[in-house]
Design a protein around this motif. Sequence first.
Motif, mmCIF file in Angstrom:
data_model
loop_
_atom_site.group_PDB
_atom_site.id
_atom_site.type_symbol
_atom_site.label_atom_id
_atom_site.label_comp_id
_atom_site.label_asym_id
_atom_site.label_seq_id
_atom_site.Cartn_x
_atom_site.Cartn_y
_atom_site.Cartn_z
ATOM 1 N N LYS A 1 50.281 21.246 47.050
ATOM 2 C CA LYS A 1 51.858 20.640 45.710
ATOM 3 C C LYS A 1 52.519 20.591 47.143
ATOM 4 O O LYS A 1 53.302 18.743 47.359
ATOM 5 C CB LYS A 1 52.050 22.254 44.573
ATOM 6 N N ALA A 2 52.351 20.993 48.064
ATOM 7 C CA ALA A 2 53.511 20.943 49.200
ATOM 8 C C ALA A 2 53.645 20.041 49.948
ATOM 9 O O ALA A 2 54.391 18.771 50.301
ATOM 10 C CB ALA A 2 53.184 22.220 49.692
ATOM 11 N N LEU A 3 51.333 19.225 49.644
ATOM 12 C CA LEU A 3 51.330 17.614 51.233
ATOM 13 C C LEU A 3 51.818 16.983 49.575
ATOM 14 O O LEU A 3 51.849 15.915 50.229
ATOM 15 C CB LEU A 3 49.569 18.475 51.334
ATOM 16 N N ASP A 4 52.233 16.860 48.904
ATOM 17 C CA ASP A 4 52.182 16.034 47.894
ATOM 18 C C ASP A 4 53.834 15.364 48.081
ATOM 19 O O ASP A 4 53.867 13.969 47.521
ATOM 20 C CB ASP A 4 52.244 16.407 46.181
ATOM 21 N N THR A 5 54.380 15.878 48.419
ATOM 22 C CA THR A 5 55.814 14.990 48.876
ATOM 23 C C THR A 5 55.879 14.196 50.030
ATOM 24 O O THR A 5 55.077 14.238 50.944
ATOM 25 C CB THR A 5 56.775 16.445 49.747
ATOM 26 N N ARG A 6 57.134 13.601 49.804
ATOM 27 C CA ARG A 6 57.487 12.544 50.940
ATOM 28 C C ARG A 6 57.247 13.266 52.636
ATOM 29 O O ARG A 6 55.986 12.304 53.170
ATOM 30 C CB ARG A 6 58.519 11.815 51.086
ATOM 31 N N LEU A 7 57.565 14.504 52.994
ATOM 32 C CA LEU A 7 57.681 14.142 54.088
ATOM 33 C C LEU A 7 56.421 16.007 54.684
ATOM 34 O O LEU A 7 56.027 15.579 55.655
ATOM 35 C CB LEU A 7 58.910 15.206 55.185
ATOM 36 N N ARG A 8 56.034 16.025 53.229
ATOM 37 C CA ARG A 8 54.163 17.040 53.773
ATOM 38 C C ARG A 8 54.691 17.735 54.673
ATOM 39 O O ARG A 8 53.737 18.093 55.588
ATOM 40 C CB ARG A 8 52.676 15.589 54.628
ATOM 41 N N ILE A 9 55.599 18.620 54.184
ATOM 42 C CA ILE A 9 56.215 19.594 55.780
ATOM 43 C C ILE A 9 54.762 20.929 54.131
ATOM 44 O O ILE A 9 55.318 21.034 53.229
ATOM 45 C CB ILE A 9 57.367 20.066 55.355
ATOM 46 N N PRO A 10 53.999 21.748 54.884
ATOM 47 C CA PRO A 10 53.612 22.718 54.157
ATOM 48 C C PRO A 10 54.537 23.898 53.926
ATOM 49 O O PRO A 10 55.211 24.575 54.783
ATOM 50 C CB PRO A 10 52.817 23.128 55.140
ATOM 51 N N ILE A 11 53.724 24.701 52.834
ATOM 52 C CA ILE A 11 54.394 25.993 52.929
ATOM 53 C C ILE A 11 54.512 27.055 53.429
ATOM 54 O O ILE A 11 53.546 26.988 53.677
ATOM 55 C CB ILE A 11 54.723 26.227 51.194
ATOM 56 N N LEU A 12 54.762 28.181 53.611
ATOM 57 C CA LEU A 12 54.428 29.280 53.867
ATOM 58 C C LEU A 12 54.528 30.202 53.008
ATOM 59 O O LEU A 12 55.376 29.894 52.075
ATOM 60 C CB LEU A 12 55.398 30.190 54.767
ATOM 61 N N TYR A 13 53.932 30.865 52.642
ATOM 62 C CA TYR A 13 52.692 31.627 51.840
ATOM 63 C C TYR A 13 53.259 33.371 52.079
ATOM 64 O O TYR A 13 52.444 33.645 53.116
ATOM 65 C CB TYR A 13 51.952 31.557 50.496
ATOM 66 N N GLY A 14 54.394 34.231 51.533
ATOM 67 C CA GLY A 14 54.225 35.571 51.881
ATOM 68 C C GLY A 14 53.960 36.437 50.766
ATOM 69 O O GLY A 14 53.845 36.247 49.543
ATOM 70 N N ILE A 15 53.471 37.488 51.608
ATOM 71 C CA ILE A 15 53.453 38.483 50.610
ATOM 72 C C ILE A 15 53.435 40.145 51.318
ATOM 73 O O ILE A 15 53.515 39.866 52.405
ATOM 74 C CB ILE A 15 52.006 38.759 50.275
ATOM 75 N N ASP A 16 53.724 40.809 50.654
ATOM 76 C CA ASP A 16 53.475 42.492 50.781
ATOM 77 C C ASP A 16 52.450 43.296 51.792
ATOM 78 O O ASP A 16 51.834 44.129 50.911
ATOM 79 C CB ASP A 16 53.904 43.141 50.179
ATOM 80 N N SER A 17 51.755 43.118 52.751
ATOM 81 C CA SER A 17 50.641 43.219 53.350
ATOM 82 C C SER A 17 50.781 44.549 54.089
ATOM 83 O O SER A 17 50.564 44.364 55.596
ATOM 84 C CB SER A 17 49.894 42.845 53.590
ATOM 85 N N VAL A 18 52.107 45.597 53.251
ATOM 86 C CA VAL A 18 52.988 46.431 54.206
ATOM 87 C C VAL A 18 51.757 47.554 54.961
ATOM 88 O O VAL A 18 51.528 48.380 56.022
ATOM 89 C CB VAL A 18 53.659 47.407 53.509
ATOM 90 N N HIS A 19 50.655 48.335 53.828
ATOM 91 C CA HIS A 19 49.482 48.637 54.404
ATOM 92 C C HIS A 19 48.098 48.520 54.090
ATOM 93 O O HIS A 19 46.895 48.598 53.932
ATOM 94 C CB HIS A 19 49.269 50.156 54.043
ATOM 95 N N GLY A 20 47.230 47.484 54.686
ATOM 96 C CA GLY A 20 46.559 45.970 53.905
ATOM 97 C C GLY A 20 46.737 45.420 53.098
ATOM 98 O O GLY A 20 48.182 45.751 53.114
ATOM 99 N N HIS A 21 46.309 44.072 52.855
ATOM 100 C CA HIS A 21 45.915 43.442 52.183
ATOM 101 C C HIS A 21 46.595 43.501 50.517
ATOM 102 O O HIS A 21 45.652 43.919 49.517
ATOM 103 C CB HIS A 21 45.247 42.479 52.259
ATOM 104 N N GLY A 22 47.218 44.767 50.385
ATOM 105 C CA GLY A 22 47.166 45.841 49.423
ATOM 106 C C GLY A 22 47.231 45.706 48.023
ATOM 107 O O GLY A 22 47.442 45.609 47.104
ATOM 108 N N ASN A 23 48.120 44.224 47.171
ATOM 109 C CA ASN A 23 47.777 43.523 46.230
ATOM 110 C C ASN A 23 46.468 43.516 45.631
ATOM 111 O O ASN A 23 46.531 43.139 44.546
ATOM 112 C CB ASN A 23 48.722 42.311 46.514
#
Length: 623
Positions: A98-120
Motif C-alpha cells: 500500500k505504501a508503494l502505491d503512493t506518488r513518491l513510493r516511500i516505504p513504511i517502517l513496521y514496528g513491534i514490541d519484541s522486547v524479549h524475542g518476537h513475543g507477539n
Amino acid sequence: MRTLVNLTLLLANCLFTCLSVKAAEFTKYRDQADKLISQMTLAEKIGQMTQAELSALGDLSDVADLYLGSVLSGGGSDPQDGNSLESWTNAVEACKQKALDTRLRIPILYGIDSVHGHGNVLGAVIFPHNIGLGCARNAELVEQIGQITALEVRATGINWSFSPCITVPRDDRWGRTYEGYSESSPLVAKLGKASIEGLQGPDLRNPDHVLACAKHFVGDGGTSLTMAKHEDWPGFGSEAKPMYDQGDTVVDEEVLRAVHVSPYLLAIQAGVGSIMPSYSSWNGVKCSASKYLLTTMLKEELGFQGFLISDYDAIDQVDPDYKTAIKKCINAGMDMVMVPNNYRQFIELLTELVEEGSVPMSRIDDSVRRILQVKAAMGLLDAEPEIEVDKSLQESYGSAGHREVARQAVRESLVLLKNNNQTLPLSKKLKRLHLVGRGADDIGIQCGGWTIEWQGQAGEVTTGGTTILEGIRQALGDSVEITHDLDGAGSAGADAVVVMVGEMPYAEGLGDDHDLELSESDRQAVLSAKKSGVPIVVVLLSGRPMILDTTLELADAFVAAWLPGTEGAGIADVLFGDFEPTGKLSFTWPREVDQHPINQGDQEYDPLFPFGYGLSYAKDADR
C-alpha cells in the motif's frame, strides 16, 4: 551520588569523540532525504510523521491515502486472520505494498514490541526478560539474542523493534522493573549497547537485521508514587490508583544525567536509529513535551541523529486539549507520533498548526529528514525496495538452534541465593522428585508480560516451548518418578521437592505492586512441602526481587529464576548440576518492602542480598 555523577560525566566526555562517527551514518543520507523533501507536499510530510496501528487500518487504504510513514502492532494486536507466521507475513507485506502505491513510493517502517524475542507471535523463541539478562552479565550473549530476535522479526516481514529498554529501575515496586537490565547505569549501558548492536548489526541495510529503538527517554525508572487512572486499560476502573508507572521523576539534573541519561550515550555510540521518549515526567514536565530533553540535550548535546517516536498514545497526556498537545509535542522535538487509532485527527490538527504557523515548517522538515535518513540507511529508499519476506528466514524461526541460545540465557541468568548442606545440585538418581506449584508447568507464567498478550497470560499453553516440568522430565528421563501438585500436599515420601513460587504475568500499570509479597497460597505450599521432612528447593519466578519473609528460612536452597521465557529446560540444567549457577544479582534484594527504594551506594544500605550477590556450587559448597 556526587562520585557517581562525576564518573558518569567523565565517561560522557570520553564518548563524544566516538559519537560523531555513528551520527554520520545517518547524516550522510541528508542529500537523498532533502531531494525527496523538496518534492513532498505538506500532507506527504505529515504522513511520514504518523504511525497508525494495524488493527485500526481496516482495508489498509489509509496507508496510501494518508501517506503513512509507519504502521505498528501493539502488544496483543494480531492480524485479522489470526496469529500465525503466515498471517503476520501477509499483513505486513500488504501494508508495504500500500505504501508503494503512493506518488513518491516511500516505504513504511513496521514496528513491534519484541522486547524479549518476537513475543507477539506464536511459535517465536521467548528469551528471559532483561532483569535476568542483567544477572547473566554476558554482553556477547545479549548481542546474540538481539541477532536472533532480528531474524525472527524479519521472518514476519517486520523491520523495526521497539527495543531495547534501557531504563534504570530504582524502585522494584514499579511494574516494569523486569524490562530493565539493572539498577546500575553502567551495566544497563553495556547490555543495552550489546542489544542494539545485535538487532541492527554493523549495517542497517542488511536484511537480517532490524531498526532498534532505545527507550524510554528519560528517567522512566525513577518515578515516584502518584495517583493515576487509566480508564481505557483492561483491569482498571475509573478511580485513580496509587501507581509508579508513567509518573514523575523528581531529581536534580546531575542525578538525571548520572543515573538515567548515561545509558543513552552508549546507545547513540552503538548507532541506534530511533529513541522513544517516556510517558513519564521530569520534575513535573512530560518528557514527550520537553524541548530541553528532546532537542537541547538529546539531539544537540548528545548528537543523536536518528528520529524520535512517541510512545503509544503518549501525546494524549501532554495537554487536555489535543491540538495543544500536538503543538507542544512536535515543537519539543518529537519526529514521529504513535497515534494507533486517532491518526486521522492527528494529521488534520497538525496540518492546521502548520498552516497557522504554530508549528514551523522547519520543524516538520527536520522530522521528515530524520525519518527519511534512517529509511535510507536501511536501504528502504533504494530504487526497488523489497516487499516480499525472504522465506528462507522462516526456516530458522523458532528453531532448535535459536532455542538453545535462549536455554543458555536461562541458565546464565539464574541466581543461587541459598544452598544449605549442598542441597543443590540435585542428584539424577533420585527415586522420586516432587514438583509443587502452578508455575512448574505453565509457559505463560514463566514468560511473564509482553508474551502473546500485552499483559501476558497464564493457563492454557501460550506459545511453543518447554515448561520447567517438561525440562526436568527431559533431564531425568524415565528412571526417576516425577510427581506434581499445586499445594505441596503430595510431598511426603519424595526424595526432594522443588517448589515454584512467584508472580502471575503482568506488564505496565497492572504490575505496580506496593507490597511485593508472595501469595498466601505460595507460602502455604512451601510450608506444606517443608513438613515432608525432605530437602526443599524453592524456585522464584518473578519480575523483580520479592519480600521473602519465612519462605527463605524454610527453603534448603533458593533460586531466583526471574522470567525465563520459553526454554524451561535451562532451569533443569542448573538444578541437576549440568551447569554451575553463575548469575549475580543485578538488583539489590530488600529485607522488607519499606526499604524501597534501595540501591547500591545508598548511605544506609542493609539489604537481604546486596547487588552482585550470587552463590555457585564449587566456590560456595560449604554454605
